[in-house]
Write a protein that holds these residues in place. Structure first.
Motif: not given
Length: 421
Positions: A185-192, A200-210, A215-217
């Motif tokens: 639902q939030h793909v549009g607001d996330m970093c590339d 590919r790997n949703v888990w990685r989004i959890l520790d993204c530094k952007q 905010e989304i996390v």
RNA sequence: GUGGAUGUAGCUCAGUUGGUUAGAGCGCCUGGUUGUGGCCCAGGAGGCCGUCGGUUCAAAUCCGAUCUUCCACCCCA
């Protein structure tokens, strides 16, 4: 200069800094056996499949960081990028698969083809521990307690233990689906990077530094609630035990680790003030598949990065280990005296007394300067007079006092001060 | 792999708007009267100014490429 610098991301470690390294290693060899662990040394390279299968084909480490080469027989070999897979490969030669527990630790270099930065080298060093063969929250908790004791012994204060649970394989599918539908639902607001991570790997989004991703996390669903009651109970038990051990920890739902083999507990020790790479140790429980192995090997373990531990010790101003008594410096005036001293040096060394001899024909002043630079505890002077009288001059470099002394007296004096005999 | 900084004696660094034999501190060597260190004093050795190419009468200084180191990203210890 540049011509003689070592390859990027590698470094020479000179004798002057060795005491700091030895402290890390000696402490490991002292603490881990208290928990029943013994040292294991495995090869620095393995068959490539050991890592491909063990760590996971999809991981970054395997995909783009391994030093892989072919040997003369056309076999694909890889410089180990981490310790666990090789250790498990070695333990497979034991009866580990029958529920027998193995406790081992290792110390040595690892290799990853990354761009060097603060706390990140291409050849770096790890001390790691593996408890293999059994599954029990007690083991996870004990493992972390041991790790914290090790760091404590190294005077590393201000370190924070973060823990989380990855559940088991069966837990991850529902959890992943719940995360997936949220992030979609939030793909549009996330970093590339995260845009591709969604598939590919949703888990990685959890520790993204952007910032935007964080905010989304923040509002991401509590994926742990998707786990089975059994998995959640396992994690709760680990936390209870840690609390009873008085080990401080913090549950961090964003903690996901990059190697595929983790299951149940994962943890990381972070320390501020050493740059962006703040993790000084990390690990967790794993289920590891090796080539031609149908059943996974289970275990729990961690690895600490030695370079990073040293960085922390430096920022904390942890005092360097106290060095022992400096050597005896033999000063020779004349070639006969030098010949005498060379023999005397061998004699003393055979009794474990450290000795340095100047072998060039230098002035007394120069030799005394050298003695001072070598941090000598004593300077023993021999020249024509001493050869004639049979008495050497022994100078205490700290006190500045000196006295004449026969060779046998000198020897027993030195044995007493260096060996306490 | 992407991005930003950096590169002058063994070490830490100066080198002004491009202009003669490139500097300091520390370290090192040798001395400061016959064989005595740490302090002080004097002298000395040591740099094709990362490398290659370009601009210029002239380049450590300007431009380009390349390499190194450092830092961030990705990822991890």
């Amino acid at each position: 200069m540049a011509k003689f610098s070592p390859p990027p991301g590698t470094a020479d470690i000179f004798p002057e800094e060795m005491p700091l390294w030895h402290r890390l290693e000696d402490t490991a060899r002292r603490i881990f056996p208290l928990y029943g662990y013994g040292e294991l040394r495995t090869p620095i390279f393995e068959f490539t499949d050991v890592f491909k299968r063990g760590i996971g084909d999809e991981t970054e480490v395997v995909q783009k960081e391994m030093y892989t080469f072919e040997d003369r027989g056309g076999r694909s070999l890889t410089l180990r990028p981490e310790g666990t897979a090789g250790v498990m490969r070695a333990l497979l030669n034991t009866d580990i698969m029958n529920g027998n527990e193995k406790r081992v630790f290792y110390i040595g270099p690892m290799f990853r083809g990354e761009r060097p930065a603060a706390g990140r080298r291409r050849q770096f060093h790890q001390i790691g521990v593996e408890n293999a063969g059994r599954v029990a929250p007690e083991l996870d908790a004990e493992n972390m307690a041991m790790m914290m004791q090790y760091l404590d012994e190294l005077k590393i204060s201000g370190a924070k233990l973060l823990i989380n649970t990855r559940g088991v394989q069966a837990d991850r599918k529902p959890a992943e689906e719940s995360l997936n539908s949220y992030f979609q639902q939030h793909v549009g607001d996330m970093c590339d990077d995260c845009k591709t991570r969604v598939s590919r790997n949703v888990w990685r989004i959890l520790d993204c530094k952007q910032e935007r991703c964080r905010e989304i996390v923040k509002n991401a669903p509590d994926y742990v609630s998707c786990y089975t009651a059994e998995s959640r109970a396992y994690f709760d038990r680990v936390c209870e035990l840690l609390t009873s051990f008085k080990v401080d920890f913090e549950i961090d739902k964003q903690l996901v680790r990059g190697l595929d083999y983790y299951a149940h507990t994962v943890f990381e020790v972070v320390h501020p003030g050493i740059g962006a790479q703040s993790a000084i140790a990390g690990g967790g429980r794993y289920e590891l598949y090796l080539p031609e192995n149908k059943k996974p090997i289970v275990g729990v373990g961690f690895a600490a990065g030695l370079e990073r531990l040293l960085m922390v010790q430096e920022t904390l101003n942890v005092a360097p280990p106290v060095s022992g008594k400096g050597p005896v410096f033999l000063v020779s005036m004349g070639t006969q005296a030098r010949a005498f001293n060379m023999k005397l040096a061998q004699d003393l060394r055979s009794e474990s007394v450290p000795v340095v001899v100047e072998v060039e024909d230098k002035s007394m002043k120069a030799q005394m300067r050298a003695a001072n630079r070598a941090n000598a505890a004593f300077a023993v002077i021999c020249g024509d007079d001493e050869l004639a009288s049979g008495k050497l001059v022994c100078k205490d470099m700290q006190e500045g006092s000196q006295e004449e002394i026969s060779q046998t007296e000198l020897k027993s004096f030195l044995l007493k001060t260096y060996k306490g005999v």
